[in-house]
Scaffold this motif. Structure first.
Motif, PDB file in Angstrom:
ATOM      1  N   MET A  70      -8.068   5.201  -2.718  1.00 45.63           N
ATOM      2  CA  MET A  70      -7.629   3.834  -2.415  1.00 45.63           C
ATOM      3  C   MET A  70      -8.792   3.076  -1.816  1.00 45.63           C
ATOM      4  O   MET A  70      -9.459   3.579  -0.902  1.00 45.63           O
ATOM      5  N   ALA A  97       0.086   4.073  -2.784  1.00 46.73           N
ATOM      6  CA  ALA A  97      -0.796   5.122  -2.257  1.00 46.73           C
ATOM      7  C   ALA A  97      -0.420   6.536  -2.720  1.00 46.73           C
ATOM      8  O   ALA A  97      -1.309   7.327  -3.058  1.00 46.73           O
ATOM      9  N   ALA A 140      -2.635   3.854   3.953  1.00 42.65           N
ATOM     10  CA  ALA A 140      -2.796   4.480   2.637  1.00 42.65           C
ATOM     11  C   ALA A 140      -2.860   5.999   2.752  1.00 42.65           C
ATOM     12  O   ALA A 140      -2.211   6.729   1.992  1.00 42.65           O
ATOM     13  N   CYS A 153      -2.234   9.094  -0.039  1.00 41.85           N
ATOM     14  CA  CYS A 153      -3.482   9.030  -0.802  1.00 41.85           C
ATOM     15  C   CYS A 153      -4.499   9.990  -0.166  1.00 41.85           C
ATOM     16  O   CYS A 153      -4.724   9.928   1.047  1.00 41.85           O
ATOM     17  N   ALA A 156      -8.801   7.194   1.454  1.00 44.03           N
ATOM     18  CA  ALA A 156      -8.845   5.732   1.415  1.00 44.03           C
ATOM     19  C   ALA A 156     -10.083   5.277   2.152  1.00 44.03           C
ATOM     20  O   ALA A 156     -10.524   5.928   3.101  1.00 44.03           O
ATOM     21  N   VAL A 165       0.836  -1.202   0.000  1.00 38.57           N
ATOM     22  CA  VAL A 165       0.000   0.000   0.000  1.00 38.57           C
ATOM     23  C   VAL A 165       0.873   1.255   0.000  1.00 38.57           C
ATOM     24  O   VAL A 165       0.591   2.235  -0.706  1.00 38.57           O
ATOM     25  N   LYS A 166       1.936   1.241   0.798  1.00 37.74           N
ATOM     26  CA  LYS A 166       2.840   2.405   0.833  1.00 37.74           C
ATOM     27  C   LYS A 166       3.443   2.687  -0.546  1.00 37.74           C
ATOM     28  O   LYS A 166       3.708   3.843  -0.894  1.00 37.74           O
TER      29      LYS A 166
END
Length: 330
Positions: A232, A226, A250, A255, A258, A222-223
């Motif tokens: 997300m 994002a 996220a 992002c 999320a 995710v890192k």
């Protein structure tokens, strides 16, 4: 920007969308094993198979197993006297639960994730060596209840936040050890451990990180994506700790928004108006069929290109209980 549908020559008014699909995502080895245990027990022994607590935190999985003959209960006293198998969920249970099952001569299949069992063993070892135990985790989560329940009442102190770490007063500062729930935010946990270590330099840490490989890998994936996404989606259930942590990770990674979504029917489409890049991942208890369902929903509204972004390969598998090892794979 719109395109032309070459199959019939009509203009395609769907906006373009790039979907970044995080990998690894979805089922981990512990979840896969737990679901297999219920399914194989149903195949070998027939319905019903009783399951104490949700086998994993996903409504779709639970409802699918119910349809096959699994009966879910919260406590053993809800189960009549029976020869049917009783399955303990992947989250683990306090010691009092198997003891109660033995007293009733119940046939138990333990689906506790082996990585959770490792934390249980660690807690008992540290307690036996004379340490006061700190457990970093979320109050009320079944894994925390199970881990706390391995030791006598009062032997484990729950630490949820840095504030908890800063106000905790130990009996003996040099005899303090920390263990953690397996599904926490890696970054949050590091901060809490750092705060504890600052106060108690002799703090005993786990021999190996308690946060499981799957939680770490999904957060790392995710890192990676994002910061490049306008939105997300984390596919998962609201009572799934690891899924909730992915939402937090996220947004911290950049992002703008999320959100946790269980099924495509829950998508709030106005929130996705005007986006060009969408990230999708799934918590460790969410099946891939739900990811596919959500991708299909976006493909119906966007001219979507799916790009898989892989940050790790997972090849871990855990042994099934001895009673089920001779069964053919389903």
């Amino acid at each position: 920007m719109t395109g032309t549908d070459k199959t019939n020559g009509r203009h395609d008014h769907r906006p373009p969308l790039t979907i970044y699909l995080a990998a690894p995502r979805g089922f981990c080895a512990g979840v896969d094993r737990a679901i297999q245990i219920v399914e194989l027990a149903l195949a070998k022994y027939g319905a019903p198979v009783y399951v104490r607590h949700e086998i994993v935190h996903n409504r779709y999985v639970v409802e699918s197993l119910k349809a096959k003959g699994a009966i879910f209960v919260e406590e053993l006293d809800e189960i009549p006297d029976t020869d049917a198998p009783i399955v303990f969920s992947a989250h683990g249970v306090p010691k009092a639960v198997p003891e109660a099952a033995r007293s009733r001569r119940m046939f138990v299949l333990d689906a506790t994730c082996p990585l959770v069992s490792k934390v249980h063993v660690e807690a008992e070892r540290l307690y036996g060596e004379g340490y006061e135990i700190l457990l970093i985790g979320h109050e009320g989560h079944p894994e925390v209840i199970g881990t706390t329940g391995q030791l006598p009442p009062g032997a484990v102190h729950l630490i949820e936040t840095i504030a908890d770490a800063e106000r905790f007063t130990p009996r003996l500062p040099d005899w303090l050890a920390v263990i953690t729930q397996t599904t926490l935010s890696v970054d949050d946990t590091k901060e809490i451990v750092h705060a504890l270590k600052e106060r108690f330099p002799a703090l005993a840490l786990p021999r190996k990180d308690d946060i499981c490989y799957a939680t770490t890998n999904r957060q790392d994936a995710v890192k990676r994506i994002a910061p490049h996404c306008d939105r997300m989606i984390v596919v998962g259930s609201p009572n799934s700790s690891n899924s909730l942590r992915l939402v937090e990770v996220a947004e911290r990674a950049g992002c703008p928004r999320a959100m946790l979504i269980q099924r495509a029917a829950e998508i709030d489409w106005p929130l996705f108006r005007g986006i060009g890049r969408l990230g999708i991942t799934a918590g460790a208890s969410a099946p891939e069929i739900l990811v596919d369902e959500i991708i299909d929903a976006f493909k119906a509204r966007f001219t979507a290109e799916v790009k898989s972004v892989t940050t790790a390969e997972e090849e871990i598998a855990f042994k099934l209980p001895r009673e089920l090892r001779e069964m053919p794979a389903l």
